[in-house]
Enzyme design. Structure first.
Site, mmCIF file in Angstrom:
data_model
loop_
_atom_site.group_PDB
_atom_site.id
_atom_site.type_symbol
_atom_site.label_atom_id
_atom_site.label_comp_id
_atom_site.label_asym_id
_atom_site.label_seq_id
_atom_site.Cartn_x
_atom_site.Cartn_y
_atom_site.Cartn_z
ATOM 1 N N ASP A 1 35.903 32.262 44.643
ATOM 2 C CA ASP A 1 37.244 32.851 44.508
ATOM 3 C C ASP A 1 38.154 32.182 45.527
ATOM 4 O O ASP A 1 37.678 31.549 46.485
ATOM 5 C CB ASP A 1 37.206 34.370 44.757
ATOM 6 C CG ASP A 1 38.585 35.007 44.591
ATOM 7 O OD1 ASP A 1 39.256 34.710 43.583
ATOM 8 O OD2 ASP A 1 39.003 35.792 45.461
ATOM 9 N N SER A 2 39.447 32.372 45.336
ATOM 10 C CA SER A 2 40.399 31.849 46.321
ATOM 11 C C SER A 2 40.252 32.566 47.661
ATOM 12 O O SER A 2 40.654 32.029 48.688
ATOM 13 C CB SER A 2 41.826 32.051 45.806
ATOM 14 O OG SER A 2 42.087 33.440 45.685
ATOM 15 N N CYS B 1 37.432 34.458 39.848
ATOM 16 C CA CYS B 1 38.858 34.311 40.120
ATOM 17 C C CYS B 1 39.492 34.052 38.767
ATOM 18 O O CYS B 1 39.148 33.064 38.096
ATOM 19 C CB CYS B 1 39.092 33.123 41.054
ATOM 20 S SG CYS B 1 40.840 32.790 41.362
ATOM 21 N N CYS C 1 42.980 40.213 38.031
ATOM 22 C CA CYS C 1 42.855 39.431 39.277
ATOM 23 C C CYS C 1 41.768 40.151 40.056
ATOM 24 O O CYS C 1 41.805 41.388 40.180
ATOM 25 C CB CYS C 1 44.171 39.436 40.051
ATOM 26 S SG CYS C 1 43.998 38.843 41.754
ATOM 27 N N THR C 2 40.792 39.410 40.547
ATOM 28 C CA THR C 2 39.624 40.067 41.153
ATOM 29 C C THR C 2 39.959 40.785 42.464
ATOM 30 O O THR C 2 39.155 41.573 42.956
ATOM 31 C CB THR C 2 38.500 39.041 41.380
ATOM 32 O OG1 THR C 2 39.037 37.915 42.092
ATOM 33 C CG2 THR C 2 37.901 38.593 40.064
#
Ligand code: DGL
Length: 271
Positions: free
Chosen positions: A12-13, A75, A188-189
């Protein structure tokens, strides 16, 4: 080439993918998980597609070196671009957007809202994939310019809750009051990490967290390929971040990840 003990990779970001990791820990407690969050470059949702792909490839190389038997793209923003990098990995690559769209198909509702980063909303990937899986649904997609970033910075901080509430309120009230959506996909996670705030502000609004379906999807793949880790030990969770290992340690615990075996710094790529 992969063994039952090979880890599952999660990218993920930032810390958003923790919402996926905790569902996987619950459903598959013996699997070893390796998590990479690009804390130095988060949020991704305000970057261009080209920049997102460059940063993603850096994370893919890391996961390839770890020998992961499956890669969970936890993500939504990165998942929107999956067709452009999926074939670069030697293991199956699972998209959280596809999982979310598949989960919507089974809902007994007609009008569905999707909140996501502005990048995800701009690609129309949710309406397109839901349209294929469940053409009868009406999908209203809304991009939230700052919510992922507000969650990333404030999860687990009592003094940050008012900021989270204000952003949730601003982004959801139109969908709930004007559009009267029957269910909201957390596209959005980062958003499932503040599910309690959303429930408190919009009681009765049904929420869908795609992570649930994603965990089921990875289980189905492991069963099919005989790769379920059925060893006696609980699985490891090794977290890597290009941001602050100290922050990640605190936040991993606050959002309920258990166990957290290690949290380590990994050098970021320079954009
Ligand atoms: N957690 C990410 C997602 O699901 C994105 C947040 C961001 O970096 O903008 O889209």
């Amino acid at each position: 080439m992969f063994s039952k003990e090979s880890p599952i990779g999660i990218i993920d970001s930032g810390i958003g993918g923790f919402s996926v990791a905790r569902k996987v820990q619950k459903l598959l407690p013996r699997e070893n998980l390796v998590y990479l969050g690009d804390g130095a470059n988060t949020p991704y949702g305000n970057h261009t597609a080209e920049e997102i792909l460059t940063m993603t490839r850096y994370m893919l190389r890391f996961m390839e070196e770890k020998g992961v038997k499956a890669l969970l793209v936890a993500c939504n923003t990165i998942s929107c671009l999956i067709d452009q990098y999926r074939d670069e990995m030697s293991c199956p690559v699972l998209s959280v957007v596809q999982a979310g769209a598949d989960a919507v198909k089974d809902l007994d509702v007609h009008k569905v809202g999707v909140i996501s980063t502005c990048f995800t909303a701009s690609t129309h990937c949710y309406p397109d994939l839901i349209g294929k899986a469940a053409p009868d649904k009406v999908v209203i997609s809304h991009g939230c310019p700052d919510l992922a970033n507000v969650v990333e910075r404030n999860v687990g901080r009592p003094e940050g809750q008012a900021l989270i509430d204000a952003d949730v309120q601003k982004n959801l009230e139109g969908l709930v009051r004007d559009e009267q959506i029957e269910c909201c996909v957390l596209g959005c996670t980062h958003y499932p990490l503040v599910e309690e705030n959303i429930h408190r502000l919009f009681p009765g609004l049904r929420l869908l967290d795609p992570a649930e379906q994603m965990a089921k999807d990875v289980l189905a793949y492991l069963e099919r390929d005989g790769l379920v880790n059925d060893g006696p030990q609980p699985g490891r969770l090794d977290i890597f971040t290009t941001g602050s290992a100290e922050e990640y340690t605190m936040k991993a615990e606050k959002v309920g990840l258990d166990p957290v075996t290690s949290v380590q710094f990994y050098p970021p790529m320079k954009l």
